[in-house]
Design a protein around this motif. Sequence first.
Motif, PDB file in Angstrom:
ATOM      1  N   MET A 233      -4.174   6.896  -4.009  1.00 48.31           N
ATOM      2  CA  MET A 233      -3.049   6.113  -4.532  1.00 48.31           C
ATOM      3  C   MET A 233      -2.755   4.918  -3.645  1.00 48.31           C
ATOM      4  SD  MET A 233       0.192   8.190  -6.102  1.00 48.31           S
ATOM      5  CE  MET A 233       0.427   9.274  -4.699  1.00 48.31           C
ATOM      6  N   ALA A 237      -3.242   0.957  -4.920  1.00 51.53           N
ATOM      7  CA  ALA A 237      -2.072   0.079  -4.945  1.00 51.53           C
ATOM      8  C   ALA A 237      -2.258  -1.109  -4.015  1.00 51.53           C
ATOM      9  CB  ALA A 237      -0.818   0.866  -4.570  1.00 51.53           C
ATOM     10  N   TYR A 240      -4.780  -3.585  -5.522  1.00 50.34           N
ATOM     11  CA  TYR A 240      -4.124  -4.353  -6.587  1.00 50.34           C
ATOM     12  C   TYR A 240      -3.263  -5.463  -5.979  1.00 50.34           C
ATOM     13  CZ  TYR A 240      -0.849  -5.327 -10.428  1.00 50.34           C
ATOM     14  OH  TYR A 240      -0.074  -5.955 -11.389  1.00 50.34           O
ATOM     15  N   ASP A 241      -2.492  -5.127  -4.970  1.00 49.46           N
ATOM     16  CA  ASP A 241      -1.622  -6.095  -4.311  1.00 49.46           C
ATOM     17  C   ASP A 241      -2.435  -7.223  -3.680  1.00 49.46           C
ATOM     18  OD1 ASP A 241       0.968  -6.979  -3.222  1.00 49.46           O
ATOM     19  OD2 ASP A 241       0.182  -6.302  -1.296  1.00 49.46           O
ATOM     20  N   LEU A 258      -4.251  -0.347 -10.778  1.00 49.85           N
ATOM     21  CA  LEU A 258      -2.893   0.181 -10.813  1.00 49.85           C
ATOM     22  C   LEU A 258      -2.793   1.357 -11.776  1.00 49.85           C
ATOM     23  CD1 LEU A 258      -0.079  -0.291  -9.633  1.00 49.85           C
ATOM     24  CD2 LEU A 258       0.412  -1.779 -11.586  1.00 49.85           C
ATOM     25  N   ALA A 261      -4.015   4.432 -10.063  1.00 52.88           N
ATOM     26  CA  ALA A 261      -3.017   4.934  -9.115  1.00 52.88           C
ATOM     27  C   ALA A 261      -1.896   5.673  -9.848  1.00 52.88           C
ATOM     28  CB  ALA A 261      -2.444   3.776  -8.295  1.00 52.88           C
ATOM     29  N   GLU A 290       3.356   2.901  -0.989  1.00 52.73           N
ATOM     30  CA  GLU A 290       2.625   1.688  -1.356  1.00 52.73           C
ATOM     31  C   GLU A 290       2.813   1.386  -2.844  1.00 52.73           C
ATOM     32  OE1 GLU A 290       1.082  -0.575   0.276  1.00 52.73           O
ATOM     33  OE2 GLU A 290       0.090   0.240   2.057  1.00 52.73           O
ATOM     34  N   LEU A 291       2.710   2.420  -3.655  1.00 58.92           N
ATOM     35  CA  LEU A 291       2.824   2.235  -5.100  1.00 58.92           C
ATOM     36  C   LEU A 291       4.230   1.775  -5.476  1.00 58.92           C
ATOM     37  CD1 LEU A 291       1.350   2.439  -7.769  1.00 58.92           C
ATOM     38  CD2 LEU A 291       1.860   4.896  -7.801  1.00 58.92           C
ATOM     39  N   VAL A 294       4.559  -1.935  -4.573  1.00 59.27           N
ATOM     40  CA  VAL A 294       3.759  -2.793  -5.448  1.00 59.27           C
ATOM     41  C   VAL A 294       4.373  -2.876  -6.849  1.00 59.27           C
ATOM     42  CG1 VAL A 294       1.527  -2.921  -6.623  1.00 59.27           C
ATOM     43  CG2 VAL A 294       1.627  -2.546  -4.147  1.00 59.27           C
ATOM     44  N   LEU A 295       4.824  -1.759  -7.376  1.00 57.27           N
ATOM     45  CA  LEU A 295       5.449  -1.758  -8.698  1.00 57.27           C
ATOM     46  C   LEU A 295       6.662  -2.675  -8.731  1.00 57.27           C
ATOM     47  CD1 LEU A 295       5.282   2.063  -9.531  1.00 57.27           C
ATOM     48  CD2 LEU A 295       4.004   0.251 -10.700  1.00 57.27           C
ATOM     49  N   ALA A 309       7.810   7.283  -8.702  1.00 59.62           N
ATOM     50  CA  ALA A 309       7.213   6.967  -7.402  1.00 59.62           C
ATOM     51  C   ALA A 309       8.216   7.201  -6.281  1.00 59.62           C
ATOM     52  CB  ALA A 309       6.727   5.519  -7.391  1.00 59.62           C
TER      53      ALA A 309
END
Length: 399
Positions: A233, A237, A240-241, A258, A261, A290-291, A294-295, A309
């Motif tokens: 995960m 993430a 993606y970032d 994403l 994840a 992290e997720l 990022v979200l 999350a």
Amino acid sequence: MNWRISDPRHLLDAMRLSLHEGGRFLASRVDPNGPICREPSLSYIHKASWGMYAAGVDHALIARLLDWAQREALQPNGDFYVPGEPPEYKDFQRVYRPLTFGKVAAWIGHPVIRSPRVLDRILQYQHSSGGVFAWIGDDPEDPQEEPTLGVLNTTFFGHLMIALGLRAEAVSAGQWVRRWVEANREPMAQGRLYTQLTPSGDLVTQVAPGERLAKIVDRCSPKQEFWHVGTAMAYLAALYDALRRTWGCPADEVKPYLDAALTLLDFEATMPLDTYLWPSKCKVGWGAGELLRVLVEHKAGDAETIERAYRVAERVAIFTFLDNQLPHGGWPAMHYPLSELAPEMAFCYKPLKNHVAVPPDPIPNSKTIWLPGEEITGEFLGEMKAIEQGVAAMLRARG
């Protein structure tokens, strides 16, 4: 219904205090007052440097750890280990340890990780599939392939590639992790996740007695290698970032990372509460933190997903990290089992009145890997920092 255990601002303050106390503990354990930079083992260095960085310890002190690793552990072939370390450290964790302190070196500009001898050797560990082996032998001219690949070394390799700006290698690792998630979609729907792929990409589903701990994660046992879910995960993430923020990729192009994840987050969200009492839950906090960040920062998740999350990150922060931190600021050593049949599976790492009922030193003839408290503390701080950043981002977004 609000299923939170804590108020996010309260949790954020507690984590920041915990980070400060943990960083102070690690700084106090550097030679001559402790084993860091004194004992002939890289295990006192690799995660302590990560935790120190997360806790805001002066970079000059972190550089001292990296100087020690370069001086005492760098081998002619570009690997890192101290001669005399037993195989569970020297071989089983051959590339894992430099991948951990390597990203810290990249963050603070220490030259050890950009040495051609070091970087060329690390790149040899990546298979053409994108996965990364734990060990490939000692001869750079004749690398040896292991029979399986896993997410631990692949994701830590990927984090280092992001830190070094090596996009192709980072993406290749991320594609491997995505394929691993896809291969596990049906098993996860049935409540289990297989942890290994063959180099040709086949999911390893044959599990002999004594191998279950290393090959499966399910929703039943409270003591498992939960970190497979967490480290995947975290990397998906982070990739993606990086692809969006650093390399300017459009959201639609990198959304599959994403989505993978989030698939792991959905699996993790079904875990019983007692699974968060086992130290190996730690990387799940990293992944959820992290997720969460990022979200929020990329406006890539709805309120329900962000809340999911947060709840996972919150449970690791409280039950795995904060509740188990000792008065000196560190966490206890761990006797890491190599099989579910090991008697040390019975150990409980939950302090009661600041007392941990686990032997503080290695156990003779044990089928475990002894991880010193300095190593555990470094890892927990590095991962808790991701939760701290995720919760802070969530609060900023809500004003």
